[in-house]
Design a protein around this motif. Structure first.
Motif, mmCIF file in Angstrom:
data_model
loop_
_atom_site.group_PDB
_atom_site.id
_atom_site.type_symbol
_atom_site.label_atom_id
_atom_site.label_comp_id
_atom_site.label_asym_id
_atom_site.label_seq_id
_atom_site.Cartn_x
_atom_site.Cartn_y
_atom_site.Cartn_z
ATOM 1 N N ALA A 2 36.144 40.293 38.455
ATOM 2 C CA ALA A 2 37.126 39.369 39.107
ATOM 3 C C ALA A 2 38.690 39.798 39.538
ATOM 4 O O ALA A 2 38.532 40.323 38.651
ATOM 5 C CB ALA A 2 37.413 38.260 38.249
ATOM 6 N N THR A 3 39.148 38.558 39.724
ATOM 7 C CA THR A 3 40.802 38.967 40.955
ATOM 8 C C THR A 3 41.786 37.978 40.690
ATOM 9 O O THR A 3 41.141 36.913 40.911
ATOM 10 C CB THR A 3 40.494 39.354 42.218
ATOM 11 O OG1 THR A 3 39.476 40.972 42.803
ATOM 12 C CG2 THR A 3 42.021 39.838 42.856
ATOM 13 N N ILE A 19 47.978 41.323 43.128
ATOM 14 C CA ILE A 19 46.796 41.482 42.681
ATOM 15 C C ILE A 19 46.316 42.622 41.817
ATOM 16 O O ILE A 19 46.906 43.224 41.701
ATOM 17 C CB ILE A 19 45.994 41.582 43.922
ATOM 18 C CG1 ILE A 19 46.501 41.876 45.590
ATOM 19 C CG2 ILE A 19 44.369 41.729 44.244
ATOM 20 C CD1 ILE A 19 46.265 39.767 45.490
ATOM 21 N N GLU A 20 45.830 41.771 40.428
ATOM 22 C CA GLU A 20 45.114 41.768 39.341
ATOM 23 C C GLU A 20 43.175 41.669 39.250
ATOM 24 O O GLU A 20 42.538 40.952 39.678
ATOM 25 C CB GLU A 20 45.777 41.425 38.496
ATOM 26 C CG GLU A 20 46.803 41.505 38.079
ATOM 27 C CD GLU A 20 47.291 40.802 36.569
ATOM 28 O OE1 GLU A 20 48.276 41.256 36.277
ATOM 29 O OE2 GLU A 20 47.154 39.756 36.321
ATOM 30 N N HIS A 21 43.096 43.438 39.102
ATOM 31 C CA HIS A 21 41.612 43.419 39.542
ATOM 32 C C HIS A 21 40.909 43.274 38.001
ATOM 33 O O HIS A 21 41.314 43.962 37.136
ATOM 34 C CB HIS A 21 41.083 44.311 40.110
ATOM 35 C CG HIS A 21 41.857 44.893 41.715
ATOM 36 N ND1 HIS A 21 40.872 43.666 42.694
ATOM 37 C CD2 HIS A 21 42.399 45.535 41.858
ATOM 38 C CE1 HIS A 21 40.874 44.126 43.848
ATOM 39 N NE2 HIS A 21 41.618 44.580 43.924
ATOM 40 N N LEU A 22 40.208 42.276 37.507
ATOM 41 C CA LEU A 22 39.566 42.428 35.941
ATOM 42 C C LEU A 22 38.192 41.976 35.830
ATOM 43 O O LEU A 22 37.273 42.214 36.848
ATOM 44 C CB LEU A 22 40.354 41.213 35.481
ATOM 45 C CG LEU A 22 40.976 40.120 36.297
ATOM 46 C CD1 LEU A 22 41.583 39.227 35.394
ATOM 47 C CD2 LEU A 22 42.554 40.591 35.173
ATOM 48 N N ALA A 23 38.120 43.075 34.442
ATOM 49 C CA ALA A 23 36.682 43.547 34.190
ATOM 50 C C ALA A 23 37.247 43.031 32.464
ATOM 51 O O ALA A 23 37.638 43.556 31.547
ATOM 52 C CB ALA A 23 36.474 44.976 34.015
ATOM 53 N N GLN A 25 37.968 40.275 31.047
ATOM 54 C CA GLN A 25 39.508 39.905 31.401
ATOM 55 C C GLN A 25 40.580 40.437 31.235
ATOM 56 O O GLN A 25 41.485 40.632 30.315
ATOM 57 C CB GLN A 25 39.377 39.253 29.590
ATOM 58 C CG GLN A 25 38.436 37.565 29.884
ATOM 59 C CD GLN A 25 38.365 36.454 31.341
ATOM 60 O OE1 GLN A 25 39.471 36.620 31.550
ATOM 61 N NE2 GLN A 25 37.975 36.232 32.103
ATOM 62 N N GLN A 26 39.842 41.853 31.306
ATOM 63 C CA GLN A 26 41.625 43.611 31.146
ATOM 64 C C GLN A 26 41.600 43.449 32.303
ATOM 65 O O GLN A 26 40.899 43.851 33.268
ATOM 66 C CB GLN A 26 40.566 44.678 30.010
ATOM 67 C CG GLN A 26 40.394 44.436 29.288
ATOM 68 C CD GLN A 26 41.693 44.132 27.998
ATOM 69 O OE1 GLN A 26 42.416 44.500 28.306
ATOM 70 N NE2 GLN A 26 41.175 42.976 27.198
ATOM 71 N N VAL A 27 43.112 43.951 32.558
ATOM 72 C CA VAL A 27 43.261 44.073 33.673
ATOM 73 C C VAL A 27 42.792 45.919 34.148
ATOM 74 O O VAL A 27 42.899 46.635 33.199
ATOM 75 C CB VAL A 27 45.215 43.968 34.412
ATOM 76 C CG1 VAL A 27 45.237 44.815 35.357
ATOM 77 C CG2 VAL A 27 45.357 42.649 33.868
#
Length: 78
Positions: A2-3, A19-23, A25-27
């Motif tokens: 997710a972004t 812009i944060e790429h999440l996995a 709910q962690q950045v």
């Protein structure tokens, strides 16, 4: 993955977003995106200070652009 996009600053048609790429709910990774209404392409930065400096320079350039100045005068942009 997710972004998440967060508007950091906006002025004279110039936008700076984080812009944060999440996995889960962690950045995982952060970057900065600079866009403008002028004919310049969108630019990405890994460093926040570099992105903010580029934002300031682009705002100065936009404020001297006759088209952007006219858009501001007419209230079409901030």
């Amino acid at each position: 993955m997710a972004t998440r996009k967060t508007l950091i600053r906006s002025r004279a048609g110039v936008r700076l977003q984080r812009i944060e790429h999440l996995a889960r709910q962690q950045v995982v990774e952060s970057s900065w995106r600079l866009s403008t209404l002028r004919q310049n392409p969108t630019r990405s930065f890994a460093d926040q200070t570099e992105a903010e400096d580029a934002f300031d320079m682009e705002v100065i350039a936009s404020l001297t652009d006759p088209i952007i100045m006219d858009m501001q005068r007419r209230g079409l942009i901030d």
